[in-house]
Design a protein around this motif. Structure first.
Motif, PDB file in Angstrom:
ATOM      1  N   GLY A   1      -0.197  10.582   1.483  1.00  0.00           N
ATOM      2  CA  GLY A   1      -1.050   9.423   1.719  1.00  0.00           C
ATOM      3  C   GLY A   1      -1.882   9.602   2.981  1.00  0.00           C
ATOM      4  N   ARG A   2      -2.527   8.532   3.375  1.00  0.00           N
ATOM      5  CA  ARG A   2      -3.360   8.581   4.578  1.00  0.00           C
ATOM      6  C   ARG A   2      -2.490   8.850   5.794  1.00  0.00           C
TER       7      ARG A   2
ATOM      8  N   SER B   1       0.848  -1.191   0.000  1.00  0.00           N
ATOM      9  CA  SER B   1       0.000   0.000   0.000  1.00  0.00           C
ATOM     10  C   SER B   1       0.882   1.240   0.000  1.00  0.00           C
ATOM     11  N   TYR B   2       0.438   2.257  -0.706  1.00  0.00           N
ATOM     12  CA  TYR B   2       1.160   3.530  -0.707  1.00  0.00           C
ATOM     13  C   TYR B   2       1.256   4.082   0.707  1.00  0.00           C
ATOM     14  N   ASP B   3       0.236   3.799   1.523  1.00  0.00           N
ATOM     15  CA  ASP B   3       0.116   4.414   2.834  1.00  0.00           C
ATOM     16  C   ASP B   3       0.743   3.610   3.969  1.00  0.00           C
TER      17      ASP B   3
ATOM     18  N   CYS C   1       3.021   9.629   7.230  1.00  0.00           N
ATOM     19  CA  CYS C   1       2.398   9.313   5.948  1.00  0.00           C
ATOM     20  C   CYS C   1       3.480   9.204   4.885  1.00  0.00           C
ATOM     21  N   THR C   2       3.096   8.731   3.719  1.00  0.00           N
ATOM     22  CA  THR C   2       3.985   8.640   2.570  1.00  0.00           C
ATOM     23  C   THR C   2       3.700   9.794   1.622  1.00  0.00           C
TER      24      THR C   2
ATOM     25  N   ARG D   1       1.283  14.465  -3.248  1.00  0.00           N
ATOM     26  CA  ARG D   1       0.579  13.210  -3.040  1.00  0.00           C
ATOM     27  C   ARG D   1       0.709  12.660  -1.618  1.00  0.00           C
TER      28      ARG D   1
END
Length: 408
Positions: A271-272, A51-53, A198-199, A269
């Motif tokens: 992330g969460r 996951s990106y997050d 976050c990312t 961008r």
């Protein structure tokens, strides 16, 4: 009658807590030929989809060496990103300190790794353990002391089981049930800070660089990740944490940009976001009769410098090393030696993280020149630079042999 697991008290070890530190300890002890029971709160599972997050870990060089020694690093190395440069500074002040891997003769000072990947690697190694008994999902609900050790009452999906052990290990986190049952008190310090993790994807490639930047509001860190991403760690005063949590992505990234600056160009961008209230929890002692605390159950430190898991793994590997050489894993003499051996690393790391937050983030203009001079000294004076690099890579006090014997 409820099913039970009952061993003679000769050399059996019960680990309560199957997180990163507890799992690492179980693997190390199994490899050393010890009989171990691991109590895990959650059922084993490996998340297959990245996951990106996802949460990321910063692993010191000593930690990676140790994970290699217990056979975990080869399972996760392909997903890790090397940290080759570290830059430390304070907003509005002229001093900075820079660490460079090549300057210290290594290929990396540390690595970043998704926590999910490390968890999956540990799970795979646990599945290969030959002597280990795993109870999951399960929880410790009672303890009874007897001359040869402890009888633990474990609640499982199949009912109550009993485990007799010569050594009880509390690896069950900051709110340790084992610590409470042993009657070990802990000192707590609330930093009145909240961490947002976050990312993000910056305009420029971080290229193996990590940053730690301090300000009156708290530290902000940027960690290099794969695919030109970064792990953002933003600290804010807790009294505005709810407002920060409510920001939309554009306003949150504007706050991060203002706090971090433009070294990586425009940040994009986000992330969460995952908020964490920050507090320091330190057990007043590490050992009791045939019992020991490791990882966050022993000490939970400020996340500055990402020392938590790194310190906990050194706890685990030191304990495994000493137990492997002992006839009785729970002997009083062994546990006293363990506590004494861990003291310099534990106390030094806790003091470093605590004092650094207070000194580097204190809103006191009179401290400004002293902070800048201190950073310049760490940057320019070779003995100080070497000491900073060595401690940053996780080599403090008397490290366990496992972190010295293997290179990634």
């Amino acid at each position: 009658m409820n099913p039970s697991v009952s061993f003679t008290a000769g050399g059996n070890i019960l680990i309560v807590g199957g997180g990163l530190v507890g799992a690492s300890l179980a693997i190390a002890l199994d490899a050393a030929g010890c009989q171990v029971t691991l109590v895990e709160a959650a059922a084993p599972r490996a998340d297959a989809q990245p996951s990106y997050d996802e949460r990321n870990l910063a692993l010191a060089r000593a930690t990676v060496n140790g994970l290699g020694a217990i056979g975990v690093w080869p399972l996760v190395a392909a997903q890790a990103t090397p940290i080759r440069h570290i830059h430390v500074s304070r907003a509005g002040e002229f001093g900075s300190a820079r660490l460079d891997a090549a300057r210290h003769g290594v290929d990396a000072l540390g690595w970043t790794l998704p926590a999910r990947e490390l968890g999956a690697g540990l799970l795979k190694r646990l599945n290969d353990c030959e002597r280990l008994v795993r109870l999951a999902p399960a929880s410790l609900v009672g303890l009874e002391k007897h001359p040869g050790g402890w009888r633990a009452q474990i609640k499982t999906a199949d009912g109550i089981q009993f485990v007799d052990a010569a050594l009880l290990v509390g690896a069950d986190g900051t709110e340790s049930f084992v610590r409470a049952q042993l009657g070990i008190e802990a000192d707590t310090h609330d930093y009145q800070q909240t961490l947002f993790v976050c990312t993000i994807t910056p305009e420029r490639d971080p290229a193996g660089r990590a940053w730690e930047r301090f300000s009156d509001e708290g530290p902000i860190a940027m960690l290099p990740l794969s695919e030109r991403r970064c792990g953002l760690v933003l600290t804010v005063p807790s009294d505005i944490a709810a407002d920060v949590a409510a920001l939309d992505d554009a306003d949150f990234i504007a706050l991060a940009q203002q706090r971090f600056g433009w070294r990586l160009g425009r940040l994009n961008r986000p992330g969460r976001r995952h908020p964490y209230a920050i507090r320091r929890v330190a057990a007043r002692k590490l050992i009791a009769s045939r019992a020991v605390l490791v990882g966050n159950a022993a000490q939970t430190v400020h996340p500055i410098g990402a020392q938590g898991f790194n310190l906990g793994l050194r706890d685990a590997l030191t304990l495994a090393e000493m137990v492997a050489d002992a006839a009785d894993p729970g002997s009083a003499a062994l546990l006293v030696c363990y506590a004494e051996r861990r003291a310099p690393d534990r106390e030094g790391t806790m003091a470093m993280s605590h004092d650094l937050v207070r000194f580097a983030c204190m809103a006191q203009p009179l401290l400004s020149p002293f902070r800048s001079l201190a950073l310049l000294a760490y940057d320019r004076v070779p003995p100080l630079q070497r000491a900073l690099a060595r401690r940053g890579m996780g080599f403090r006090g008397e490290p366990p042999r496992a972190v010295l014997e293997r290179l990634p």
